[in-house]
Structure formats: structure tokens, C-alpha cells
Design a protein around this motif. Structure first.
Motif, PDB file in Angstrom:
ATOM      1  N   ALA A  95       0.818  -1.257  -0.153  1.00 35.55           N
ATOM      2  CA  ALA A  95       0.060  -0.152  -0.102  1.00 35.55           C
ATOM      3  C   ALA A  95       0.945   1.301  -0.045  1.00 35.55           C
ATOM      4  O   ALA A  95       0.583   2.374  -0.634  1.00 35.55           O
ATOM      5  N   ALA A  96       2.134   1.144   0.728  1.00 37.54           N
ATOM      6  CA  ALA A  96       2.771   2.419   0.904  1.00 37.54           C
ATOM      7  C   ALA A  96       3.259   2.701  -0.560  1.00 37.54           C
ATOM      8  O   ALA A  96       3.362   3.948  -1.074  1.00 37.54           O
ATOM      9  N   THR A  97       3.662   1.530  -1.424  1.00 35.95           N
ATOM     10  CA  THR A  97       4.217   2.093  -3.014  1.00 35.95           C
ATOM     11  C   THR A  97       2.768   2.432  -3.762  1.00 35.95           C
ATOM     12  O   THR A  97       3.159   3.444  -4.428  1.00 35.95           O
ATOM     13  N   GLY A  98       1.818   1.822  -3.342  1.00 37.71           N
ATOM     14  CA  GLY A  98       0.597   2.387  -4.094  1.00 37.71           C
ATOM     15  C   GLY A  98       0.393   3.792  -3.898  1.00 37.71           C
ATOM     16  O   GLY A  98      -0.166   4.559  -4.658  1.00 37.71           O
ATOM     17  N   VAL A  99       0.481   4.065  -2.574  1.00 42.22           N
ATOM     18  CA  VAL A  99       0.044   5.364  -2.175  1.00 42.22           C
ATOM     19  C   VAL A  99       1.072   6.620  -2.923  1.00 42.22           C
ATOM     20  O   VAL A  99       0.783   7.566  -3.170  1.00 42.22           O
ATOM     21  N   CYS A 100       2.376   6.104  -2.783  1.00 39.99           N
ATOM     22  CA  CYS A 100       3.470   6.881  -3.728  1.00 39.99           C
ATOM     23  C   CYS A 100       3.145   7.002  -5.231  1.00 39.99           C
ATOM     24  O   CYS A 100       3.260   8.030  -5.721  1.00 39.99           O
ATOM     25  N   SER A 115      -5.423  -3.409  -7.260  1.00 38.48           N
ATOM     26  CA  SER A 115      -3.838  -2.776  -7.160  1.00 38.48           C
ATOM     27  C   SER A 115      -4.403  -1.220  -7.362  1.00 38.48           C
ATOM     28  O   SER A 115      -3.276  -0.265  -7.038  1.00 38.48           O
ATOM     29  N   THR A 116      -5.478  -0.908  -7.739  1.00 34.68           N
ATOM     30  CA  THR A 116      -5.527   0.837  -7.636  1.00 34.68           C
ATOM     31  C   THR A 116      -6.162   1.344  -6.154  1.00 34.68           C
ATOM     32  O   THR A 116      -6.317   2.442  -6.394  1.00 34.68           O
ATOM     33  N   ILE A 117      -6.459   0.378  -5.213  1.00 33.83           N
ATOM     34  CA  ILE A 117      -6.972   0.961  -4.011  1.00 33.83           C
ATOM     35  C   ILE A 117      -6.219   2.014  -3.213  1.00 33.83           C
ATOM     36  O   ILE A 117      -6.539   2.980  -3.051  1.00 33.83           O
ATOM     37  N   SER A 118      -4.800   1.344  -3.169  1.00 39.05           N
ATOM     38  CA  SER A 118      -3.904   2.290  -2.388  1.00 39.05           C
ATOM     39  C   SER A 118      -3.231   3.394  -3.231  1.00 39.05           C
ATOM     40  O   SER A 118      -3.059   4.421  -2.648  1.00 39.05           O
ATOM     41  N   VAL A 119      -3.328   3.216  -4.548  1.00 37.60           N
ATOM     42  CA  VAL A 119      -3.158   4.127  -5.399  1.00 37.60           C
ATOM     43  C   VAL A 119      -4.038   5.618  -5.329  1.00 37.60           C
ATOM     44  O   VAL A 119      -3.879   6.701  -5.357  1.00 37.60           O
ATOM     45  N   ALA A 120      -5.267   5.297  -5.038  1.00 36.48           N
ATOM     46  CA  ALA A 120      -6.286   6.375  -5.042  1.00 36.48           C
ATOM     47  C   ALA A 120      -5.960   6.948  -3.539  1.00 36.48           C
ATOM     48  O   ALA A 120      -6.234   8.254  -3.550  1.00 36.48           O
ATOM     49  N   ASP A 178      -9.282  20.844  -3.473  1.00 37.11           N
ATOM     50  CA  ASP A 178     -10.351  20.471  -2.984  1.00 37.11           C
ATOM     51  C   ASP A 178     -10.964  19.408  -4.040  1.00 37.11           C
ATOM     52  O   ASP A 178     -11.528  19.597  -5.202  1.00 37.11           O
ATOM     53  N   GLN A 179     -10.802  18.051  -3.877  1.00 40.61           N
ATOM     54  CA  GLN A 179     -11.005  17.213  -4.608  1.00 40.61           C
ATOM     55  C   GLN A 179     -10.882  15.990  -3.957  1.00 40.61           C
ATOM     56  O   GLN A 179     -10.246  15.601  -2.892  1.00 40.61           O
ATOM     57  N   ILE A 180     -11.754  15.042  -4.410  1.00 41.38           N
ATOM     58  CA  ILE A 180     -12.195  13.715  -3.694  1.00 41.38           C
ATOM     59  C   ILE A 180     -11.227  12.728  -4.687  1.00 41.38           C
ATOM     60  O   ILE A 180     -11.501  12.740  -5.917  1.00 41.38           O
ATOM     61  N   SER A 181     -10.737  11.705  -4.014  1.00 37.43           N
ATOM     62  CA  SER A 181     -10.548  10.376  -4.746  1.00 37.43           C
ATOM     63  C   SER A 181     -11.327   9.465  -4.580  1.00 37.43           C
ATOM     64  O   SER A 181     -11.633   8.937  -3.461  1.00 37.43           O
ATOM     65  N   VAL A 182     -11.989   8.735  -5.680  1.00 33.75           N
ATOM     66  CA  VAL A 182     -12.975   7.783  -5.528  1.00 33.75           C
ATOM     67  C   VAL A 182     -12.183   6.577  -6.216  1.00 33.75           C
ATOM     68  O   VAL A 182     -11.659   6.482  -7.086  1.00 33.75           O
ATOM     69  N   VAL A 183     -12.104   5.403  -5.388  1.00 31.23           N
ATOM     70  CA  VAL A 183     -11.805   4.322  -5.787  1.00 31.23           C
ATOM     71  C   VAL A 183     -12.805   3.074  -5.923  1.00 31.23           C
ATOM     72  O   VAL A 183     -13.438   2.809  -5.022  1.00 31.23           O
ATOM     73  N   CYS A 184     -12.995   2.604  -7.259  1.00 30.73           N
ATOM     74  CA  CYS A 184     -13.850   1.577  -7.537  1.00 30.73           C
ATOM     75  C   CYS A 184     -13.312   0.279  -7.288  1.00 30.73           C
ATOM     76  O   CYS A 184     -12.385   0.147  -7.874  1.00 30.73           O
ATOM     77  N   TYR A 185     -13.900  -0.771  -6.816  1.00 27.09           N
ATOM     78  CA  TYR A 185     -13.310  -2.197  -6.818  1.00 27.09           C
ATOM     79  C   TYR A 185     -14.501  -2.883  -6.494  1.00 27.09           C
ATOM     80  O   TYR A 185     -15.862  -2.521  -5.996  1.00 27.09           O
ATOM     81  N   HIS A 236      -6.740  -3.819   2.596  1.00 29.60           N
ATOM     82  CA  HIS A 236      -6.781  -3.733   4.355  1.00 29.60           C
ATOM     83  C   HIS A 236      -5.687  -2.676   4.518  1.00 29.60           C
ATOM     84  O   HIS A 236      -5.879  -1.786   5.235  1.00 29.60           O
ATOM     85  N   GLU A 237      -4.608  -2.758   4.060  1.00 30.35           N
ATOM     86  CA  GLU A 237      -3.683  -1.761   4.014  1.00 30.35           C
ATOM     87  C   GLU A 237      -3.921  -0.477   3.577  1.00 30.35           C
ATOM     88  O   GLU A 237      -3.639   0.630   4.347  1.00 30.35           O
ATOM     89  N   ALA A 238      -4.754  -0.453   2.466  1.00 33.21           N
ATOM     90  CA  ALA A 238      -5.261   0.920   1.999  1.00 33.21           C
ATOM     91  C   ALA A 238      -6.254   1.502   2.924  1.00 33.21           C
ATOM     92  O   ALA A 238      -6.150   2.715   3.169  1.00 33.21           O
TER      93      ALA A 238
END
Lengths: 366, 310
Positions: A77-82, B118-123, B136-143, B154-156
Motif C-alpha cells: 500500500a505504501a508503494t501504491g500511495v506513492c 491494485s488501484t486502491i492504495s493508489v487512490a 479541493d478534490q475527492i479521490s474515488v476508488v471503485c473495486y 486492508h492496508e489501504a
């Protein structure tokens, strides 16, 4: 990617003094990144603790509030966050105190970061850096000491670097933050951290993401990575007394090695030795051999010699670990046999000391 | 926002537009002009339309490989999407993406990943950047429901809750991961579980009802804009088609056809045939234009193969 030499302005002595340790260069690079670029953040486990990634970012979280970020034990997740932060305007620097922990992030690094630009036809870029520390000292065992450069360099889209000098760190890290809009993985070697360099002793870096000639010679080309560059320099200094003149290429850019530099050198010397910090199979040694084999194998006057870790996981017991890694004597013997065609009893060999005995400037577990 | 009947008609039109695009894809698929695996959203359009009703252009949506609905609902270009499916240079990613990696950053559609979760933590990272850059922006992640089984989910959730980041976790629960049902895969309840991370969580059972989804999402997004804290919405929905491909696979026996039919009986796109007839001509014309755009596109070639690698 442009890996041709660029005009670089001089580095101020404030950032790179005449004598400087590897760790101090890393600390200078991190401070420069935060000071010069408002959008830089550092994210990692232990980023805000008192040890500060082996003293490379200690206290920066107080100096740059909100920009040095501790993470849960969640490498993926930390990498994804980055990656997400990079997609939305930040330059994240993700730290791993052991390169081995980076394997927990391999989905994000390989499936996401490396492909964000290509997979979407250039709609996105992920400017970010991942610092992976090779934990080798003594007793780090199978999961705290791995050199994983070839694993990452195999993947198109990643830039993989292994700096071996303070200038190389200062130059390549600054270049990454300011000029490269993609993921850059740097593998730092723990054994070098406290080593103090006389910075003027190394030829100036002309290409931040390129390979560097560390020593000019005529008898043999040694292509080396990371701490093996320093070992090659030590071996060469010893052998010069016996008339053996080594040329040393600090490969540095594992993902984009300078093929022309390698071929020009091997064409001159006719002999090639590759000294890597990792396993030989499918690795840097294999890749350098591919470059020569594809370009002009006829320039070789002798079979290539390769040095790296034994083909096993790293053992913990020091007695085994000393056998696992090549030492200075192994390297010198290999060079002598390659250049002279056989052992030369006239050449005095160093005693069998492990590299960690020579380089390790710290005591204790970390 | 428009109220009442006009709102219903507009949301219906958007949902129907998505369905008709996908029905066109089904029609074209046997021709092999679309050489890209397609994961159709048919049955799930109301979720995308409901969520996007309250999103602004600058809000980001991280979509999945079943992404046609969200891409179109958020404002992605239909001709460019069709050309992308055709693998043409005039696709939004010049054919390098295909159906599984739709993106339109100019309207906040962030790239879809074909690796579940794999996009959850990216969001979450995008939300971190929004916070630090004071956007002023919301990040929405669909999964999907399957993604909640990944460790990275869980990490995200933990990361977003820990740093209280402005993101919406939107779970489209269609009850299936490829062919495996929830009961075969999960020892927990998705909404209950998310609350363990201290996240406010709402479950919408009427996922066929775009106005209902829109109402709930509107409230939740307003709350996120207000306090900048993350939230979770789980929407129950129904995938009418096979996991991947243009067909139906009820005969395979892994799920009950009757359940899907019960869902269809509530789906306005199936029941409100008069409105379908009224809206269809204009939508068909738009879709035909998109197909013509794709058909006219040039094939990418050797000059494109090695661009945008680094």
C-alpha cells in the motif's frame, strides 16, 4: 530516456565537501530534494524515527512538517500511495531499510509504476524514487541482505541505479527528482554508508543516469556494481604495482548500461571481468555478457570471468557468509589469471579477509 | 442538480447510453474487430451513473478493468474509447490500453488496472497529494467484492483512516469473483469489516436504482468534502453477462438465472421500455459515430512500439 552525457553545473562544496561519507551524500541528496522541490515527500517505515533510515533523513520530519511520512508495515500500500501521490502532483521518495522488503511491493512496482506511462499511451507518468538498502553487513542472513537489482532491471519502465560514490548519489538523485518523470529504483549498499570518500579521487560524473569509468587501464575491463566498484579499485591499486593495469567501469545504471562504453573498453583490453553484488545467473553478469556477445564477441581474447554471490540464499553464520561472497583475494586472483593466463606466485595476495571486515564501520545489528 | 422526473430521465439516459455502447460491443465482437478482452458492465450501470452524478470534473475516479460504465459516466470520450477497443491510434491510449485500461485524466478518470485491488492504495495516495497540495478534490476508488479479499485493500483502508484522507472507497458488490460466489470466498461482511478501521460505511442494496445510488453518494461525498475524511460505500449490483466476453453463461450453473431475472425485473433499463424507445435513436446515432471514428482510425505501428516506455 536520454543517457547521453549532459552539461552539469558544479556541485557546491556545501553539498559535496572534499571528504564525505556515503551516508552524508545520501543525507545531502534527501535534504536537497526537500529544499529545492516543494512537491517532494519522503514516505517509509521508520521515516520519522530517531534512526532516520540509517541517518540519511534524521530530523527532516521536523524541518519539513507533513512531508516526511511514517507508514504502517504495508509495503504494497505504501508503494501504491506513492504512485497515487505521484499521479496527483507529488514527487514521493519511498524508503526501505532492507531491499528485501521491497519484494512486498513488487505488484505495485512491476504491474503499476513501471507500466503507468506505456499502458495508457503516455497519459500518465509516475515520477518517484524508491530507495532500497542492501543490508549486507555480517549475519544478515537470507532475507536481509539480498541484491535484487537484476530482478527490477528486467522490467521495462523502471530505471535501476546502484550508486557507488558520493558524487554519483548527489548527481543521480538530483537528476531523478528534477528531470526524470518516472519510477527510479536506487539500491544503496549498507556496507558503504560510513565509508568516507575523498571525492576528488573519483572522476567527475558526466552522466547522472549513465555508467562511469572509474579507472582507465589497458589490460582488462572490470565492469562492477556498487561496492564491487570499490573492491575493484582496491584490487587494481594492488595489482598496478605488478604491472597489471585495470580499466574499471562503474556500471551504475543497471537498467540502462552504457553499451558503447563497455564495448569500447573491451575492444581495447580484450578481456572482461564482471563483478556484481548479486547472483550471476540471469543477472548483471549475464547482461553484460549479452552486450558483448551481441555487439562483437570477436574482441574477446579470453573467456569472460564473472564474480558474484554463490548460487544459494545467503547463510547467516559468518564462517559460511565469508565463503558466500567473493573477497579481495578472490577478485585479485581472478584478475591475475585473466590477464596473465595463470596464477602468478610473484604477486603477493592479501590475506583472506571478508569485505564486511574491511568496510563495516559500525557494530551491532543494523 | 435537477430534480424529480427530469433527473430520473437524465440518469436513465446516461445508464442506457452505457448499456447500448456495450450492446454494440457485443454485436461487433464476433467480427473480431475488437481484439481486447471485454468485461462488460451491463447490469451495473446504475452504480457508475449514481456516483458520478455528484462528482466534479476535478475529482478523480480510479476504475477497474470492468470500467466502461465509469469511464463514460465520468465523461470519458466515447469515440476515443471505441477506437481504443479497436486498437487504433486515435484511441485515447493509441491502442496500448484496450478495454481493460481505460483512462481519461482530463475528466478525472484514472487508469484502470487489470490486477484486482491494485488501484486502491493508489487512490489513497492521490488523496494524500490532494491533502498536501490543498486541492479541493475527492479521490474515488471503485473495486469489486473480490478486491476486498486482497491484503492491499486492508492496508489501504488502514492508511486512509490513519491519515484521514479525502477518499471514497466504493465497492461494487456483484457477488462474483469470476465464477466464485461470495459464500465461497469471504468469512466476513464487507461493510461490517470496513467499520473496524473506524470508517463510516453505508450499504446500498438497491444497486439497480440510479437515483437511490445518487442520493446516498451525494450525501456521502458532501460529508467527505466537508471534513476531508474517508468513507466506504458498498453497493449491491448484478453482472448480467459472463465475467469476460460478450456472452451469457447461465448454463454453466455457477449462479442462478432466476436471481438475475429478479434483478432485471427491477432494473429500469429493462422495465421502462417506453423511455428506452424514446431515447434510443439519439444514443444509437452517437454510438454509430463512435464506431465510425474507430473504424477510420489508423493502426499503430513500429513507430509507436517503443514510445512512452520511460
Amino acid at each position: 530516456m536520454n543517457i547521453s552525457p549532459t552539461n552539469l553545473s558544479p556541485i557546491s562544496s556545501e553539498i559535496m565537501p572534499a571528504r564525505m561519507s556515503y551516508r552524508e551524500a545520501l543525507a545531502a541528496a534527501m535534504r536537497e530534494a526537500l529544499t529545492r522541490h516543494d512537491h517532494t515527500v519522503i514516505i517509509g517505515q521508520g521515516a520519522t524515527d530517531f534512526k532516520g533510515i540509517f541517518g540519511t533523513i534524521t530530523g527532516l520530519h521536523r524541518e519539513f512538517p507533513g512531508r516526511v511520512i511514517e507508514t504502517p508495515l504495508s509495503e504494497d500500500a505504501a508503494t501504491g500511495v506513492c504512485i497515487g501521490a505521484a499521479l496527483n502532483g507529488l514527487y514521493p521518495i519511498n524508503t526501505h531499510i532492507r531491499a528485501d522488503f521491497g519484494l512486498l511491493a513488487i505488484n505495485q512496482l512491476v504491474n503499476m509504476a513501471a507500466k503507468q506511462k506505456y499502458m495508457f499511451g503516455g497519459l500518465f507518468s509516475v515520477p518517484m524514487m524508491v530507495r532500497l538498502v542492501i543490508g549486507r553487513s555480517w549475519g544478515q542472513g537470507a532475507q536481509h541482505s539480498q541484491s535484487l537489482q537484476s530482478l527490477f532491471a528486467h522490467i521495462p519502465g523502471l530505471v535501476v541505479l546502484m550508486p557507488s560514490t558520493p558524487e554519483s548519489i548527489v548527481r543521480s538523485y538530483a537528476h531523478a527528482v528534477a528531470h526524470h518523470a518516472g519510477p527510479v529504483l536506487v539500491l544503496e549498499h549498507r556496507l558503504m554508508y560510513e565509508l568516507v570518500f575523498d571525492t576528488a579521487m573519483h572522476p567527475p560524473v558526466t552522466n547522472p543516469f549513465g555508467s562511469h569509468i572509474q579507472r582507465v587501464g589497458k589490460d582488462v575491463t572490470i565492469v562492477a556494481t556498487s561496492i564491487m566498484v570499490l573492491e575493484a579499485l582496491r584490487a587494481s591499486a594492488n595489482l598496478a604495482r605488478y604491472g597489471i593495469d585495470c580499466e574499471i567501469i562503474d556500471l551504475h545504471s543497471i537498467s540502462h548500461p552504457d553499451r558503447e562504453m563497455i564495448m569500447t573498453s573491451v575492444a581495447k583490453t580484450g578481456k572482461l571481468l564482471v563483478a556484481d553484488t548479486s547472483w550471476l545467473a540471469y543477472g548483471v553478469a549475464a547482461e553484460v555478457c549479452r552486450i558483448v556477445a551481441e555487439s562483437d564477441p570477436g574482441v574477446l581474447k579470453a573467456p569472460v570471468v564473472t564474480l558474484g554471490m554463490a548460487p544459494a540464499p545467503c547463510p547467516t553464520a559468518k564462517a559460511l557468509e565469508d565463503l558466500y561472497y567473493p573477497n579481495l583475494r578472490d577478485l585479485m586472483s581472478a584478475i591475475v589469471r585473466l590477464v596473465r593466463g595463470a596464477d602468478d606466485p610473484a604477486i603477493e595476495m592479501p590475506s583472506e579477509h571478508s569485505m564486511s571486515d574491511f568496510y563495516k564501520k559500525f557494530r551491532g545489528p543494523f | 442538480m435537477i430534480a424529480g422526473v427530469a433527473r430520473y430521465k437524465e440518469m436513465f439516459r446516461q445508464a442506457l447510453r452505457i448499456r447500448l455502447v456495450e450492446e454494440k460491443i457485443i454485436e461487433l465482437y464476433p467480427s473480431d474487430k475488437i481484439q481486447s478482452p471485454v468485461h462488460l458492465s451491463i447490469g451495473q450501470e446504475a452504480v457508475a451513473v449514481g456516483v458520478c452524478e455528484h462528482l466534479r470534473r476535478e475529482d478523480l475516479v480510479f476504475i477497474t478493468y470492468r470500467g466502461h460504465a465509469f469511464y463514460l459516466a465520468k465523461g470519458g470520450s466515447m469515440p476515443q474509447m471505441m477506437a481504443e477497443l479497436y486498437g487504433r491510434r486515435n484511441g485515447m491510449s493509441q491502442g496500448k490500453a484496450g478495454s481493460m485500461h481505460l483512462a481519461a485524466p482530463d475528466v478525472g478518470v484514472m487508469g484502470a488496472s487489470a490486477v484486482v485491488g491494485s488501484t486502491i492504495s493508489v487512490a489513497v495516495g492521490a488523496a494524500l497529494a490532494a491533502r498536501l497540495k490543498k486541492k479541493d478534490q475527492i479521490s474515488v476508488v471503485c473495486y469489486g467484492d473480490g478486491a476486498t479479499e486482497q491484503g492491499t485493500y486492508h492496508e489501504a483502508l488502514n492508511f486512509a483512516s490513519l491519515y484521514q484522507l479525502p477518499c471514497l472507497f466504493l465497492c461494487e458488490n456483484n457477488g462474483l469473483a469470476v465464477h466464485a460466489t461470495l459464500a465461497e470466498r469471504q468469512s466476513y461482511k464487507i461493510a461490517e469489516h470496513a467499520r473496524v478501521y473506524g470508517l463510516e460505511t453505508i450499504r446500498i442494496e438497491d444497486g439497480w436504482d440510479f437515483t437511490k445510488v445518487g442520493d446516498v453518494c451525494g450525501e456521502v461525498l458532501k460529508a467527505i468534502r466537508g471534513d476531508g475524511r474517508p468513507r466506504v460505500i458498498e453497493v449491491l449490483t448484478c453482472r448480467y453477462k459472463e465475467h469476460v466476453g460478450p456472452g451469457e453463461d447461465y448454463a454453466a450453473g455457477y449462479r442462478s438465472h432466476a436471481e438475475v431475472q429478479a434483478w432485471m425485473a427491477k432494473d429500469p433499463l429493462c422495465t421502462d421500455t417506453a423511455l428506452v424507445q424514446a431515447l434510443r435513436p439519439a444514443l444509437d446515432a452517437e454510438i454509430d459515430e463512435a464506431v465510425a471514428f474507430a473504424e477510420a482510425g489508423a493502426m499503430p505501428g513500429i513507430d509507436d512500439l517503443l514510445t512512452d516506455v520511460l
